[in-house]
Motif scaffolding. Structure first.
Motif, short mmCIF file in Angstrom:
data_model
loop_
_atom_site.label_atom_id
_atom_site.label_comp_id
_atom_site.label_asym_id
_atom_site.label_seq_id
_atom_site.Cartn_x
_atom_site.Cartn_y
_atom_site.Cartn_z
N TYR A 46 23.37 2.22 11.23
CA TYR A 46 23.73 3.64 11.34
C TYR A 46 23.11 4.50 10.24
O TYR A 46 22.75 5.65 10.49
N GLN A 82 23.74 7.17 20.11
CA GLN A 82 25.03 7.84 19.89
C GLN A 82 24.86 9.11 19.06
O GLN A 82 25.45 10.15 19.38
N LYS A 114 22.93 11.82 21.24
CA LYS A 114 23.77 12.40 22.27
C LYS A 114 24.82 13.33 21.66
O LYS A 114 25.14 14.38 22.24
N HIS A 115 25.35 12.95 20.49
CA HIS A 115 26.30 13.83 19.81
C HIS A 115 25.66 15.17 19.48
O HIS A 115 26.35 16.21 19.51
N ILE A 172 26.13 4.50 28.12
CA ILE A 172 26.34 5.21 26.84
C ILE A 172 25.51 6.49 26.75
O ILE A 172 25.44 7.09 25.69
N HIS A 205 32.80 9.94 17.62
CA HIS A 205 31.45 10.23 18.10
C HIS A 205 30.53 9.01 18.02
O HIS A 205 29.55 8.93 18.76
N ILE A 206 30.82 8.10 17.12
CA ILE A 206 30.02 6.88 17.00
C ILE A 206 30.95 5.68 16.95
O ILE A 206 32.10 5.79 16.51
#
Length: 340
Positions: free
Chosen positions: A124, A158, A161-162, A182, A306-307
């Motif tokens: 991440y 993720q 997309k957020h 996802i 969100h993740i």
């Protein structure tokens, strides 16, 4: 305590468990009792003998862990004792216990398991640097994510997309259903399709604003050509050099020969309004204040829903070789972990 060592370059079976003394934390350090350790492609590259930052063998690799604090050194608040944490490690993560600098340890949010904690840091933080910090993706833009089913790929999806971006992902067909679930808008099977051609078809010839590429070699050239005007290419690995499960010098030199040595010139970039940048989280140990702020942002995004790291498989320490095989066989969708 037990650790997993790489004694020499070779197949996954070279990995071996050794007993060693329990480490004692130095001033400003905390000792983490490890419940899970992340497995990353850098670890595999190290085992193959092609990772330039690897210390001399024999060596213990591992960049991230989840666990709890069981001892603190001088100048560390004793309130940390017993807390559930995740930690960034500069090698040594394949261990039952490890001492880590205070700035590299973060308390896990309520509800985050040790497995998720070990799955978050490297993937991440890398994705955050690629997508948010240097890639600067915005709502309505499109990002091409190579190896979309891997840990960094899922993290990048993720985050993108957020931010309201569209996502094109490359992965083998068996991973497409999950990627669609996802939020990936278009999936490309890189084994059967020319991703550059497909990207241009999907975007009507416009290209994408951001490409995330850890493949290297000629893939960098094709990714660059897939960019729209003002597009950015983020390079963060050279997995095409790791062909086979033991060191392959031919594959390495082929990858090097296919690098775009004379493509990304200043005049080329100026005339085509494109950008190229590189990411190597392992070279940011002198920038811990910066990395710490990114991690705080990520933990907030986790708490907001969100993740969420996807743990694909866990292997016991005695199964470390199987873990490396699993990743190199491209079986994982998400993170692979080792558990003591």
């Amino acid at each position: 305590m037990r650790q997993i060592w790489i004694p020499r370059p070779g197949l996954p079976e070279v990995l071996e468990i050794r007993e060693t003394e329990l480490p004692e934390p130095k001033p400003h350090e905390m000792r983490i009792k490890v419940e899970a350790a992340g497995v990353n492609f850098a670890d595999i590259s190290g085992r193959l003998g092609i990772y330039q930052d690897l210390p001399p063998m024999p060596v213990v690799v591992g960049y991230e862990v989840g666990g709890c604090i069981d001892k603190v050194g001088e100048n560390v608040d004793p309130e940390w004792l017993g807390k559930d944490v995740l930690g960034l490690t500069r090698f040594g993560g394949y261990s039952e216990s490890i001492c880590v600098g205070q700035q590299q340890v973060f308390q896990r949010p309520v509800g985050m398991t040790a497995l998720e904690g070990a799955a978050l840091p490297v993937n991440y933080l890398t994705a955050y640097q690629l997508v948010c910090v240097m890639g600067g993706i915005r709502a309505g833009e499109t990002v091409l994510v190579h190896s979309a089913g891997g840990g960094v790929g899922i993290a990048a999806i993720q985050l993108a997309k957020h931010r309201g971006a569209k996502v094109i992902g490359t992965a083998s067909t068996g991973k497409h259903d999950y990627l669609t679930q996802i939020g990936v808008d278009h999936c490309i099977d890189y084994r059967k399709e020319d991703f550059e051609k497909k990207v241009m078809e999907i975007t009507g010839g416009a290209g994408v604003e951001l490409v995330l590429d850890a493949v290297g070699g000629k893939s960098f050239k094709k990714s660059y050509r897939s960019l729209a005007a003002t597009g950015r290419l983020g390079m963060f690995g050279i997995s095409s050099a790791a062909v086979g499960k033991s060191r392959n010098r031919i594959a390495f030199f082929k990858m090097v020969a296919n690098l775009p040595w004379f493509k990304f010139t200043p005049i080329e970039l100026i005339n085509h309004n494109k950008g190229v940048f590189g990411v190597n989280l392992g070279r940011l140990w002198g920038e811990l204040d910066r990395v710490e702020s990114w991690m705080e942002d990520l933990l907030e995004l986790y708490c907001e829903g969100h993740i969420k790291p996807r743990v694909d498989a866990t292997f016991e320490f005695s199964e470390a070789a199987e873990a490396h095989h699993y990743i190199q066989d491209r079986k994982n969708i998400g993170k692979v972990l080792l558990v003591p």
